[in-house]
Design a protein around this motif. Structure first.
Motif, mmCIF file in Angstrom:
data_model
loop_
_atom_site.group_PDB
_atom_site.id
_atom_site.type_symbol
_atom_site.label_atom_id
_atom_site.label_comp_id
_atom_site.label_asym_id
_atom_site.label_seq_id
_atom_site.Cartn_x
_atom_site.Cartn_y
_atom_site.Cartn_z
ATOM 1 N N UNK A 220 0.831 -1.202 0.000
ATOM 2 C CA UNK A 220 0.000 0.000 0.000
ATOM 3 C C UNK A 220 0.870 1.258 0.000
ATOM 4 N N UNK A 221 1.877 1.304 0.871
ATOM 5 C CA UNK A 221 2.749 2.475 0.957
ATOM 6 C C UNK A 221 3.506 2.697 -0.347
ATOM 7 N N UNK A 222 3.733 1.622 -1.080
ATOM 8 C CA UNK A 222 4.445 1.716 -2.356
ATOM 9 C C UNK A 222 3.601 2.386 -3.431
ATOM 10 N N UNK A 223 2.298 2.477 -3.204
ATOM 11 C CA UNK A 223 1.402 3.070 -4.192
ATOM 12 C C UNK A 223 0.882 4.452 -3.785
ATOM 13 N N UNK A 224 1.383 4.961 -2.661
ATOM 14 C CA UNK A 224 0.968 6.294 -2.220
ATOM 15 C C UNK A 224 1.730 7.346 -3.024
ATOM 16 N N UNK A 225 1.023 8.396 -3.424
ATOM 17 C CA UNK A 225 1.585 9.393 -4.327
ATOM 18 C C UNK A 225 2.398 10.461 -3.596
ATOM 19 N N UNK A 226 3.090 11.261 -4.389
ATOM 20 C CA UNK A 226 4.039 12.236 -3.853
ATOM 21 C C UNK A 226 3.383 13.243 -2.916
ATOM 22 N N UNK A 227 2.295 13.872 -3.326
ATOM 23 C CA UNK A 227 1.659 14.906 -2.513
ATOM 24 C C UNK A 227 0.644 14.320 -1.529
ATOM 25 N N UNK A 228 1.079 13.292 -0.815
ATOM 26 C CA UNK A 228 0.260 12.686 0.228
ATOM 27 C C UNK A 228 1.128 12.462 1.463
ATOM 28 N N UNK A 229 0.489 12.239 2.610
ATOM 29 C CA UNK A 229 1.217 12.075 3.862
ATOM 30 C C UNK A 229 0.828 10.764 4.531
ATOM 31 N N UNK A 230 1.747 10.227 5.327
ATOM 32 C CA UNK A 230 1.515 8.961 6.029
ATOM 33 C C UNK A 230 1.920 9.130 7.491
ATOM 34 N N UNK A 231 1.011 8.797 8.405
ATOM 35 C CA UNK A 231 1.326 8.839 9.835
ATOM 36 C C UNK A 231 1.908 7.496 10.247
ATOM 37 N N UNK A 232 3.094 7.542 10.835
ATOM 38 C CA UNK A 232 3.787 6.351 11.315
ATOM 39 C C UNK A 232 3.938 6.437 12.831
ATOM 40 N N UNK A 233 3.667 5.345 13.518
ATOM 41 C CA UNK A 233 3.850 5.297 14.975
ATOM 42 C C UNK A 233 5.319 4.952 15.238
ATOM 43 N N UNK A 234 6.034 5.860 15.896
ATOM 44 C CA UNK A 234 7.456 5.639 16.122
ATOM 45 C C UNK A 234 7.746 4.402 16.954
ATOM 46 N N UNK A 235 6.913 4.153 17.960
ATOM 47 C CA UNK A 235 7.059 2.971 18.809
ATOM 48 C C UNK A 235 5.751 2.767 19.566
ATOM 49 N N UNK A 236 5.598 1.609 20.191
ATOM 50 C CA UNK A 236 4.387 1.298 20.965
ATOM 51 C C UNK A 236 3.136 1.613 20.156
ATOM 52 N N UNK A 237 3.009 0.999 18.987
ATOM 53 C CA UNK A 237 1.889 1.289 18.094
ATOM 54 C C UNK A 237 0.565 1.240 18.846
ATOM 55 N N UNK A 238 -0.210 2.303 18.686
ATOM 56 C CA UNK A 238 -1.506 2.422 19.352
ATOM 57 C C UNK A 238 -2.626 2.130 18.350
ATOM 58 N N UNK A 239 -3.424 1.066 18.520
ATOM 59 C CA UNK A 239 -3.620 0.315 19.771
ATOM 60 C C UNK A 239 -3.016 -1.090 19.802
ATOM 61 N N UNK A 240 -2.283 -1.528 18.790
ATOM 62 C CA UNK A 240 -1.875 -2.938 18.720
ATOM 63 C C UNK A 240 -0.641 -3.257 19.556
ATOM 64 N N UNK A 241 0.263 -2.267 19.732
ATOM 65 C CA UNK A 241 1.515 -2.528 20.443
ATOM 66 C C UNK A 241 2.540 -3.254 19.601
ATOM 67 N N UNK A 242 2.252 -3.470 18.312
ATOM 68 C CA UNK A 242 3.158 -4.189 17.420
ATOM 69 C C UNK A 242 3.973 -3.177 16.613
#
Length: 236
Positions: A163-185
């Motif tokens: 999915x991330x490989x198909x996201x276009x240039x003028x778009x944004x992606x929120x990434x959880x730096x650590x302790x992903x909320x809510x999965x913890x993975x």
């Protein structure tokens, strides 16, 4: 003037507290707000926090307003804490202090809307509920990228990467730096490298949310993702 206004629905996270308080069962467990509680249901104050508060009381000299960007010494220490001293030059980092992480996300959303062509943001499925609300109310189209495989109780990295490989240039992606909320993975070192390569190739805007730095493996260890990204940005 206000007779047509209806009450807002309960917050999906904080609203659980009201429901739990109304539940009279003694053996209930509060799995709502993500904070530590001891066996008595209390949230203790860490000794290091108490010591820091004592230092502030003894050394503070004014209650005057800060500059709009915040306390310079706090910003400097925060940059060192997140990026390290050897990853990237501090002159390349613009910093601002906000009253909490939610405010930081709101400022980021408003800044992107007002100063860039980005109008679509991607959040993980699932994610912290307010991610969608903050960016939607700022004017973004909000989409989700695959993250969690419920059947295997594991990271759905293959579909996430596709999915991330198909996201276009003028778009944004929120990434959880650590302790992903809510999965913890969280992502591994190798997986962060793969995502960084995708960003380097596709040039979409990564937005790191570091709500729980230090609560996974340690203050320095939890900055793995952003340090890998910083390294790839320098090479770009």
């Amino acid at each position: 003037m206000f007779e047509l206004i209806t009450a807002a629905p309960l917050d999906p996270v904080l609203g659980l507290k009201d429901i739990i308080n109304q539940d009279k069962r003694k053996n209930k467990i509060n799995l709502g707000i993500g904070i530590y509680k001891d066996i008595h249901g209390k949230t203790p104050v860490l000794n290091c926090v108490k010591q820091a508060e004592l230092i502030l009381i003894k050394t503070e000299t004014t209650k005057n307003y800060l500059n709009i960007e915040g306390l310079p010494s706090f910003l400097e220490k925060t940059k060192q804490l997140i990026f390290g001293k050897n990853i990237i030059k501090f002159e390349n980092i613009a910093s601002v202090q906000t009253p909490g992480g939610t405010s930081a996300l709101k400022i980021a959303a408003d800044f992107l809307i007002q100063n860039t062509q980005i109008r679509r943001v991607w959040i993980s499925d699932p994610s912290w509920p307010n991610h969608k609300k903050i960016f939607y109310t700022a004017g973004f189209e909000v989409y989700q990228y695959p993250y969690f495989n419920k059947n295997q109780n594991a990271l759905n990295f293959c579909e996430m990467k596709n999915c991330l490989n198909n996201i276009k240039k003028n778009e944004a992606v929120i990434l959880h730096g650590c302790c992903h909320n809510p999965t913890g993975i969280d992502l591994t070192n190798e997986q962060w490298v793969e995502i960084a390569k995708i960003v380097q190739k596709k040039c979409w805007m990564p937005i790191f949310d570091y709500a729980y730095q230090g609560f996974a493996y340690g203050l320095e260890e939890d900055t793995l993702g952003i340090k890998i990204f910083s390294k790839f940005i320098q090479e770009f």
